[in-house]
Design a protein around this motif. Structure first.
Motif, PDB file in Angstrom:
ATOM      1  N   ILE A   9      49.831  50.660  32.398  1.00 36.12           N
ATOM      2  CA  ILE A   9      49.732  49.341  33.018  1.00 36.12           C
ATOM      3  C   ILE A   9      50.732  48.417  32.336  1.00 36.12           C
ATOM      4  CG2 ILE A   9      48.239  47.341  33.442  1.00 36.12           C
ATOM      5  CD1 ILE A   9      47.502  49.776  35.143  1.00 36.12           C
ATOM      6  N   MET A  33      51.724  45.051  32.517  1.00 37.60           N
ATOM      7  CA  MET A  33      51.358  43.738  33.039  1.00 37.60           C
ATOM      8  C   MET A  33      51.870  42.608  32.136  1.00 37.60           C
ATOM      9  SD  MET A  33      47.555  42.492  33.963  1.00 37.60           S
ATOM     10  CE  MET A  33      47.302  41.713  35.523  1.00 37.60           C
ATOM     11  N   THR A  34      51.687  42.762  30.833  1.00 36.35           N
ATOM     12  CA  THR A  34      52.008  41.671  29.907  1.00 36.35           C
ATOM     13  C   THR A  34      53.521  41.517  29.746  1.00 36.35           C
ATOM     14  OG1 THR A  34      49.959  42.120  28.737  1.00 36.35           O
ATOM     15  CG2 THR A  34      51.579  40.760  27.591  1.00 36.35           C
ATOM     16  N   LYS A  41      57.184  36.964  28.272  1.00 38.99           N
ATOM     17  CA  LYS A  41      56.665  35.600  28.449  1.00 38.99           C
ATOM     18  C   LYS A  41      57.511  34.486  27.851  1.00 38.99           C
ATOM     19  CE  LYS A  41      51.778  36.886  28.305  1.00 38.99           C
ATOM     20  NZ  LYS A  41      50.590  36.617  27.529  1.00 38.99           N
ATOM     21  N   ARG A  45      55.863  30.089  25.884  1.00 34.35           N
ATOM     22  CA  ARG A  45      54.557  30.092  26.574  1.00 34.35           C
ATOM     23  C   ARG A  45      54.263  28.787  27.299  1.00 34.35           C
ATOM     24  NH1 ARG A  45      55.648  34.939  24.535  1.00 34.35           N
ATOM     25  NH2 ARG A  45      53.844  36.246  24.094  1.00 34.35           N
ATOM     26  N   ILE A 100      53.925  44.732  26.038  1.00 29.94           N
ATOM     27  CA  ILE A 100      52.893  45.566  25.390  1.00 29.94           C
ATOM     28  C   ILE A 100      52.334  46.534  26.421  1.00 29.94           C
ATOM     29  CG2 ILE A 100      50.822  45.565  23.961  1.00 29.94           C
ATOM     30  CD1 ILE A 100      51.183  42.605  23.411  1.00 29.94           C
ATOM     31  N   THR A 128      50.331  50.098  26.528  1.00 31.53           N
ATOM     32  CA  THR A 128      49.687  51.179  25.774  1.00 31.53           C
ATOM     33  C   THR A 128      50.101  52.529  26.355  1.00 31.53           C
ATOM     34  OG1 THR A 128      47.808  49.750  25.274  1.00 31.53           O
ATOM     35  CG2 THR A 128      47.447  52.110  25.039  1.00 31.53           C
ATOM     36  N   MET A 133      42.997  44.076  17.169  1.00 32.69           N
ATOM     37  CA  MET A 133      43.870  43.330  18.071  1.00 32.69           C
ATOM     38  C   MET A 133      43.649  43.718  19.525  1.00 32.69           C
ATOM     39  SD  MET A 133      45.509  41.080  16.443  1.00 32.69           S
ATOM     40  CE  MET A 133      47.023  40.595  17.236  1.00 32.69           C
ATOM     41  N   ILE A 134      43.419  44.987  19.764  1.00 34.89           N
ATOM     42  CA  ILE A 134      43.200  45.382  21.169  1.00 34.89           C
ATOM     43  C   ILE A 134      41.859  44.825  21.648  1.00 34.89           C
ATOM     44  CG2 ILE A 134      42.083  47.671  20.926  1.00 34.89           C
ATOM     45  CD1 ILE A 134      44.008  48.561  23.221  1.00 34.89           C
ATOM     46  N   HIS A 173      42.787  40.775  21.970  1.00 35.34           N
ATOM     47  CA  HIS A 173      43.764  40.360  22.990  1.00 35.34           C
ATOM     48  C   HIS A 173      43.855  41.308  24.193  1.00 35.34           C
ATOM     49  CE1 HIS A 173      45.474  36.802  21.215  1.00 35.34           C
ATOM     50  NE2 HIS A 173      45.635  37.407  20.055  1.00 35.34           N
ATOM     51  N   SER A 219      43.453  37.234  26.173  1.00 36.72           N
ATOM     52  CA  SER A 219      42.968  36.561  24.971  1.00 36.72           C
ATOM     53  C   SER A 219      41.644  35.839  25.272  1.00 36.72           C
ATOM     54  CB  SER A 219      44.011  35.535  24.508  1.00 36.72           C
ATOM     55  OG  SER A 219      45.273  36.155  24.415  1.00 36.72           O
TER      56      SER A 219
HETATM   57  C1  FAD Z   1      46.769  46.876  21.162  1.00 32.82           C
HETATM   58  C2  FAD Z   1      47.067  46.199  22.474  1.00 32.82           C
HETATM   59  C3  FAD Z   1      47.242  46.983  23.621  1.00 32.82           C
HETATM   60  C4  FAD Z   1      47.596  46.360  24.827  1.00 32.82           C
HETATM   61  N1  FAD Z   1      47.829  47.147  25.939  1.00 32.82           N
HETATM   62  C5  FAD Z   1      48.326  46.570  27.063  1.00 32.82           C
HETATM   63  C6  FAD Z   1      48.700  47.377  28.190  1.00 32.82           C
HETATM   64  O1  FAD Z   1      48.542  48.595  28.211  1.00 32.82           O
HETATM   65  N2  FAD Z   1      49.252  46.755  29.256  1.00 32.82           N
HETATM   66  C7  FAD Z   1      49.440  45.405  29.296  1.00 32.82           C
HETATM   67  O2  FAD Z   1      49.951  44.909  30.290  1.00 32.82           O
HETATM   68  N3  FAD Z   1      49.076  44.608  28.257  1.00 32.82           N
HETATM   69  C8  FAD Z   1      48.535  45.168  27.147  1.00 32.82           C
HETATM   70  N4  FAD Z   1      48.179  44.370  26.075  1.00 32.82           N
HETATM   71  C9  FAD Z   1      48.509  42.948  26.124  1.00 32.82           C
HETATM   72  C10 FAD Z   1      47.362  41.968  26.231  1.00 32.82           C
HETATM   73  O3  FAD Z   1      46.903  41.880  27.550  1.00 32.82           O
HETATM   74  C11 FAD Z   1      47.933  40.640  25.694  1.00 32.82           C
HETATM   75  O4  FAD Z   1      48.060  40.796  24.299  1.00 32.82           O
HETATM   76  C12 FAD Z   1      47.089  39.429  26.025  1.00 32.82           C
HETATM   77  O5  FAD Z   1      47.071  39.193  27.402  1.00 32.82           O
HETATM   78  C13 FAD Z   1      47.650  38.185  25.293  1.00 32.82           C
HETATM   79  O6  FAD Z   1      49.001  38.001  25.583  1.00 32.82           O
HETATM   80  P1  FAD Z   1      50.055  37.863  24.380  1.00 32.82           P
HETATM   81  O7  FAD Z   1      49.863  39.010  23.460  1.00 32.82           O
HETATM   82  O8  FAD Z   1      51.389  37.694  25.005  1.00 32.82           O
HETATM   83  O9  FAD Z   1      49.631  36.591  23.585  1.00 32.82           O
HETATM   84  P2  FAD Z   1      49.954  35.073  23.940  1.00 32.82           P
HETATM   85  O10 FAD Z   1      49.883  34.874  25.409  1.00 32.82           O
HETATM   86  O11 FAD Z   1      51.179  34.674  23.253  1.00 32.82           O
HETATM   87  O12 FAD Z   1      48.691  34.354  23.324  1.00 32.82           O
HETATM   88  C14 FAD Z   1      48.612  33.966  21.941  1.00 32.82           C
HETATM   89  C15 FAD Z   1      47.733  32.720  21.871  1.00 32.82           C
HETATM   90  O13 FAD Z   1      48.360  31.634  22.544  1.00 32.82           O
HETATM   91  C16 FAD Z   1      47.515  31.102  23.550  1.00 32.82           C
HETATM   92  N5  FAD Z   1      48.367  30.690  24.673  1.00 32.82           N
HETATM   93  C17 FAD Z   1      49.194  31.446  25.408  1.00 32.82           C
HETATM   94  N6  FAD Z   1      49.822  30.706  26.336  1.00 32.82           N
HETATM   95  C18 FAD Z   1      49.383  29.440  26.182  1.00 32.82           C
HETATM   96  C19 FAD Z   1      49.654  28.194  26.832  1.00 32.82           C
HETATM   97  N7  FAD Z   1      50.517  28.104  27.832  1.00 32.82           N
HETATM   98  N8  FAD Z   1      48.997  27.109  26.386  1.00 32.82           N
HETATM   99  C20 FAD Z   1      48.114  27.176  25.359  1.00 32.82           C
HETATM  100  N9  FAD Z   1      47.829  28.313  24.724  1.00 32.82           N
HETATM  101  C21 FAD Z   1      48.441  29.437  25.118  1.00 32.82           C
HETATM  102  C22 FAD Z   1      46.558  32.229  23.917  1.00 32.82           C
HETATM  103  O14 FAD Z   1      45.340  31.754  24.457  1.00 32.82           O
HETATM  104  C23 FAD Z   1      46.373  32.899  22.555  1.00 32.82           C
HETATM  105  O15 FAD Z   1      45.405  32.221  21.820  1.00 32.82           O
HETATM  106  C24 FAD Z   1      47.743  44.959  24.887  1.00 32.82           C
HETATM  107  C25 FAD Z   1      47.511  44.194  23.746  1.00 32.82           C
HETATM  108  C26 FAD Z   1      47.190  44.790  22.554  1.00 32.82           C
HETATM  109  C27 FAD Z   1      46.981  43.915  21.337  1.00 32.82           C
END
Ligand code: FAD
Length: 520
Positions: free
Chosen positions: A146, A148-149, A152, A155, A187, A189, A441-442, A445, A449
């Motif tokens: 997947i 999806m993330t 960005k 932010r 990210i 997996t 972390m998984i 987040h 989150s």
């Molecule tokens: C081990 C692991 C496996 C994963 N596997 C997958 C996968 O297989 N496929 C996939 O697509 N994703 C995967 N993810 C991603 C996961 O969905 C994201 O980590 C999650 O959605 C958060 O996004 P980010 O990591 O970019 O953090 P950020 O979006 O940067 O968030 C960090 C902090 O900032 C805050 N924030 C972000 N934007 C704003 C804003 N505009 N205003 C105010 N606050 C904000 C958030 O609430 C959070 O507190 C995985 C993550 C991890 C840790």
């Protein structure tokens, strides 16, 4: 046709993805030791489908073809399907920690619902494309990452406002025969050892973001795809009792002008459907995460019991240890119960998919996300400091120290020193190693989150129904505001059809509980 774990590993040889791990180009994913724990973990989802103890959970009958398919790629159409998927996710994760593959069904269900809705409202035929793709995935028993993330970028800015457009995967070109996409997914997996990647938008899009509203399937070795990965688990580390064998990698996936034929494009600029797709996927996926992390909780509970035993203690006789264990059990089974409730109290989407209840799915994921650190604390408390203080396995065979270590660190006569060391290293691996941080972390987040969950809980919860309930109960008329517009600014109710109690043997029949419908 269903594959075994070995078939799956062999099937990876048919692909030649461009993969880097720790700066090295990987020639063969199937043979790369640094990815072996990930391949083994995904492989278990295949093998368990042939295990007669679990095949009822690990396989399902696809309604549109009548074929038996792996549970992980099935479209869930009943509460029973959801419960079985939840159980199956817990089952695989209690064996391997994280098995990635349950994400596939979550993604397919959400795209199934989204394309159905889009076709109904706009007269397109994207759902047929998705059906053809689904049947290929199920028929070939594929594993899909997947993606999806997005990267960005900044932010605080929307996708179209980014200085670097590649911070979000987007449509760079539209051709007669398909689209060209570019950008980074940050990210993913298990990316190196997937057969395909499902590119999905990670947020709602505005009209100005239309090029970023893209959902499509891409083979891992499509031209222009580069996968930059971490190792899966802790391969080759003697002390890694669990994660040397099973673990997941995460990878950055770069799409450098990748052509995708229309047959596997499911969203290409229809920005109005981006929010529906992401929030539908999030609800499916958060519920599944609950099952997965409950499996991880089972491991902590079991390891905690073994540590106490190895230390000569019995939780039943030491109130503070018993309290710790009860607390750990409460956390794990508490969030798991939300997964069950979400499965039972969902609703049938017009596409036929059974959509989990959003409030319970998000509460369960939020509980898990925020309590994972308590789970580690409790496991540490019952275990003692040996978990991080025990010398490494190389010392186990040192003739100059081994004798003294065995004699002086012994606990009770019936627990061999080696056994205590093994359990301690297992606990270290699960709760205090690099991999343990990965699991935290998984849990925190993965799937979104905590703030994303809070927003969804507020959005789905039937606050207005609760307001009317209390108004009705107030008999003095001070709040008798019939006909007056509510000041409640909450956007929605729990789901499009209101709360439904599904017809299940456990819940139906005279006298069965019936909550008031939020829409009534
Ligand atoms: C081990 C692991 C496996 C994963 N596997 C997958 C996968 O297989 N496929 C996939 O697509 N994703 C995967 N993810 C991603 C996961 O969905 C994201 O980590 C999650 O959605 C958060 O996004 P980010 O990591 O970019 O953090 P950020 O979006 O940067 O968030 C960090 C902090 O900032 C805050 N924030 C972000 N934007 C704003 C804003 N505009 N205003 C105010 N606050 C904000 C958030 O609430 C959070 O507190 C995985 C993550 C991890 C840790």
């Amino acid at each position: 046709m269903l594959m075994t774990g070995e078939d799956y590993r062999e099937s990876l040889r048919r692909y030649s993805p461009r993969v880097f791990v720790d700066g090295d180009r990987v020639e063969s994913v199937a043979d790369e030791p640094r990815l072996a724990p990930g391949v083994a973990a995904v492989g278990l989802t295949y093998d368990l489908a042939f295990d007669e103890r679990y095949s009822h959970l690990m396989t399902a009958r696809e309604t549109t073809t009548g074929e038996t398919v792996n549970r992980m790629v099935h479209i869930d159409r009943t509460p029973q399907d959801l419960i079985e998927k939840l159980e199956a996710s817990r089952l695989v994760c209690r064996e391997v920690g994280c098995a990635q593959r349950y994400l596939v069904g979550d993604g397919l269900c959400a795209i199934y619902q989204c394309t159905h809705r889009m076709d109904t409202e706009t007269g397109t035929d994207t759902h047929q494309r998705l059906l053809a793709y689904l049947h290929r995935v199920q028929g070939e028993d594929l594993t899909i990452g997947i993606a999806m993330t997005d990267g960005k970028g900044d932010r605080s800015l929307r996708p179209h406002q980014q200085a670097n457009a590649d911070a979000y995967v987007h449509i760079a070109e539209r051709r007669k025969d398909g689209i060209v996409i570019r950008g980074a997914k940050a990210i993913v997996t298990g990316a190196p050892y997937m057969h395909e990647l499902l590119v999905m938008p990670c947020r709602n899009m505005t009209e100005a973001d239309a090029d970023f509203a893209v959902c499509c399937a891409v083979p891992v070795d499509a031209e222009g795809v580069t996968i930059v990965s971490r190792p899966a688990g802790r391969p080759g580390e003697n002390a890694a009792k669990f994660s040397a064998r099973y673990g997941q990698c995460t990878a950055v996936v770069i799409f450098d002008d990748v052509f995708v034929p229309w047959e596997t494009v499911f969203l290409a600029g229809e920005w109005q459907y981006s929010q529906f797709l992401t929030s539908t996927y999030a609800t499916h996926h958060r519920r599944t995460c609950i099952g997965a992390r409950a499996g991880f909780g089972d491991l902590l509970i079991g390891a905690g019991v073994l540590m106490m035993e190895a230390n000569g203690l019995d939780a039943g006789e030491s109130p503070h240890l018993r309290n710790d264990m009860v607390e750990l059990i409460k956390i794990v089974e508490g969030f798991y119960a939300c997964g069950v409730a979400s499965s039972v109290y969902g609703f049938q989407d017009p596409s036929g998919v059974f959509q989990p209840d959003g409030v319970f799915a998000n509460i369960g994921k939020l509980l898990m996300a925020t309590q994972i650190y308590d789970m580690h604390r409790l496991a540490h408390d019952v275990s003692g400091g040996l978990v991080v203080a025990l010398p490494g396995p190389d010392e186990d065979h040192n003739p100059e120290t081994r004798g003294d270590m065995t004699a002086m660190l012994a606990t009770r006569p019936d627990v061999p020193h080696e056994h205590r060391m093994e359990v301690s290293r297992l606990m270290h691996d699960l709760t205090a190693s690099d991999t343990a941080g990965w699991y935290s972390m998984i849990s925190l987040h993965g799937g979104g989150s905590p703030e994303a969950m809070r927003r969804e809980i507020y959005r789905y919860y039937p606050l207005e129904e609760r307001r009317r309930l209390v108004e009705r109960l107030l008999d003095r008329g001070v709040l008798d505001v019939d006909g007056e517009a509510s000041r409640n600014r909450q956007p929605g109710r729990c789901c499009p059809v209101g709360c439904q109690v599904p017809e299940t043997p456990q819940l139906s029949g005279p006298g069965a509980p019936r909550l008031p419908n939020a829409a009534e």
